[in-house]
Scaffold this active site. Structure first.
Site, short mmCIF file in Angstrom:
data_model
loop_
_atom_site.label_atom_id
_atom_site.label_comp_id
_atom_site.label_asym_id
_atom_site.label_seq_id
_atom_site.Cartn_x
_atom_site.Cartn_y
_atom_site.Cartn_z
N THR A 153 83.75 6.00 90.13
CA THR A 153 83.15 7.25 90.60
C THR A 153 81.90 6.93 91.40
O THR A 153 81.27 5.90 91.19
CB THR A 153 82.78 8.16 89.40
OG1 THR A 153 83.94 8.84 88.91
CG2 THR A 153 81.78 9.24 89.80
N GLY A 204 82.74 8.52 84.43
CA GLY A 204 83.28 7.89 83.23
C GLY A 204 84.64 8.46 82.90
O GLY A 204 85.42 8.79 83.80
N ARG A 242 87.85 11.23 93.78
CA ARG A 242 88.98 10.38 93.36
C ARG A 242 88.95 10.19 91.85
O ARG A 242 87.95 9.75 91.29
CB ARG A 242 88.94 9.03 94.06
CG ARG A 242 89.97 8.02 93.49
CD ARG A 242 89.94 6.70 94.23
NE ARG A 242 90.49 6.84 95.58
CZ ARG A 242 90.56 5.85 96.45
NH1 ARG A 242 90.10 4.65 96.14
NH2 ARG A 242 91.09 6.04 97.64
N SER A 277 86.17 4.80 93.97
CA SER A 277 85.72 6.06 94.56
C SER A 277 86.53 6.32 95.82
O SER A 277 86.99 5.40 96.47
CB SER A 277 84.23 6.01 94.91
OG SER A 277 83.46 5.63 93.79
N LYS A 323 84.11 16.69 90.10
CA LYS A 323 83.23 15.93 89.22
C LYS A 323 81.86 16.58 89.05
O LYS A 323 81.01 16.05 88.35
CB LYS A 323 83.06 14.50 89.76
CG LYS A 323 84.38 13.74 89.87
CD LYS A 323 84.18 12.33 90.38
CE LYS A 323 85.51 11.62 90.51
NZ LYS A 323 85.37 10.23 91.00
N SER A 329 80.69 3.55 89.57
CA SER A 329 81.01 2.23 90.11
C SER A 329 80.58 2.07 91.56
O SER A 329 80.38 0.97 92.04
CB SER A 329 82.53 1.98 89.99
OG SER A 329 83.25 3.03 90.62
N ASP A 379 82.18 12.09 94.74
CA ASP A 379 83.46 11.87 95.40
C ASP A 379 84.53 12.63 94.62
O ASP A 379 84.22 13.28 93.61
CB ASP A 379 83.79 10.38 95.48
CG ASP A 379 84.19 9.83 94.13
OD1 ASP A 379 83.37 9.89 93.19
OD2 ASP A 379 85.32 9.34 93.98
N ASP A 397 83.74 1.15 97.49
CA ASP A 397 84.13 1.04 96.09
C ASP A 397 85.55 1.54 95.91
O ASP A 397 85.85 2.68 96.28
CB ASP A 397 83.16 1.84 95.20
CG ASP A 397 83.64 1.92 93.77
OD1 ASP A 397 83.98 0.86 93.19
OD2 ASP A 397 83.70 3.04 93.21
#
Length: 239
Positions: free
Chosen positions: A39, A85, A57, A174, A71, A134, A55, A171
């Site tokens: 994330t 998480g 995803r 994400s 999110k 991340s 984001d 990343d």
């Protein structure tokens, strides 16, 4: 003389099972692994309030389970939090409007005029800007190089979007789109899919035009399998 009474155990970590776990590991029992989550969530303070972003995803290990999940979670008219998480945990926790630090679960709680960030096993911190997840390092590089006090609303939204895009493009956990939430005194704006940095632009040069619900079969190969202990008629004749 005060009569003795049972006192409930205090909260915290218990290491009582560590010797047992060590013994089981020595006997060959594999220790359960963990699944990496992904994330990018950010938040910053601007002149009139706060801006937060995320984001969209959602992953299940190496699988993209949802390309456009939410999110940024509502908690109160002027309180939102971004979850990074385990998605089920973040949604369950924000549904009951309680801040907790759960395994593989961290959240950013954004309140009007302040950003409170809470890491696992740490007390909340008040910061002018924060990133988690991340993709947080990529996003933080954007904030550290471009953030300044007294940002306007438009500057805040642009900087948050740029930070989220940095996580999306750097990343693997994400991806997809950019969600933004702007909180000011007496007003909250949730800009769902504010930016779509990953549009589908690929067009096949071969000009494929498949009929909906139908895919061409290019080749077929059938292999007969023989169950263990099974004897075919051909085998019996050879014997």
């Amino acid at each position: 003389m005060v009569a003795s009474m049972d006192v409930p155990a205090k909260g915290g970590f218990s290491f009582d099972l560590c010797p047992r776990n060590g013994m089981l590991e020595k006997k060959g029992l594999k220790v359960p692994g963990f699944r990496k989550t992904g994330t990018t969530i950010v938040g910053l303070v601007f002149a009139d309030g706060v801006v937060l972003g995320a984001d969209t995803r959602a992953t299940e290990g190496p699988i993209v389970a949802d390309k456009n999940c939410e999110k940024i979670h509502y908690m109160a008219p002027n309180i939102y939090c971004c979850g990074a998480g385990t998605a089920a945990d973040t949604e369950a926790v924000t549904d009951i409007k309680v801040m907790l630090a759960l395994p593989l679960f961290s959240v950013e709680l954004i309140v009007l005029d302040h950003i409170y960030t809470r890491f696992i096993h740490m007390v909340p911190q008040t910061l002018p800007f924060a990133t988690m997840g991340s993709g947080s390092l990529a996003a933080m590089s954007v904030f550290e190089s471009k953030y300044k006090e007294g940002l306007t609303r438009e500057e805040g939204i642009q900087l948050v979007s740029e930070a989220i895009c940095a996580g999306i493009f750097n990343d693997l956990g994400s991806g997809s789109n950019v969600d933004v939430c702007v909180i000011t005194k007496g007003k909250t704006e949730y800009l769902r899919n504010h930016q779509l940095p990953n549009p589908t632009t690929y067009v096949s040069s071969k000009g494929y035009n498949f009929v909906q619900g139908q895919t061409e079969v290019l080749s077929t190969k059938i292999t007969s399998l023989k169950m263990k202990g099974e004897v075919t008629i051909g085998d019996a004749m050879e014997e």
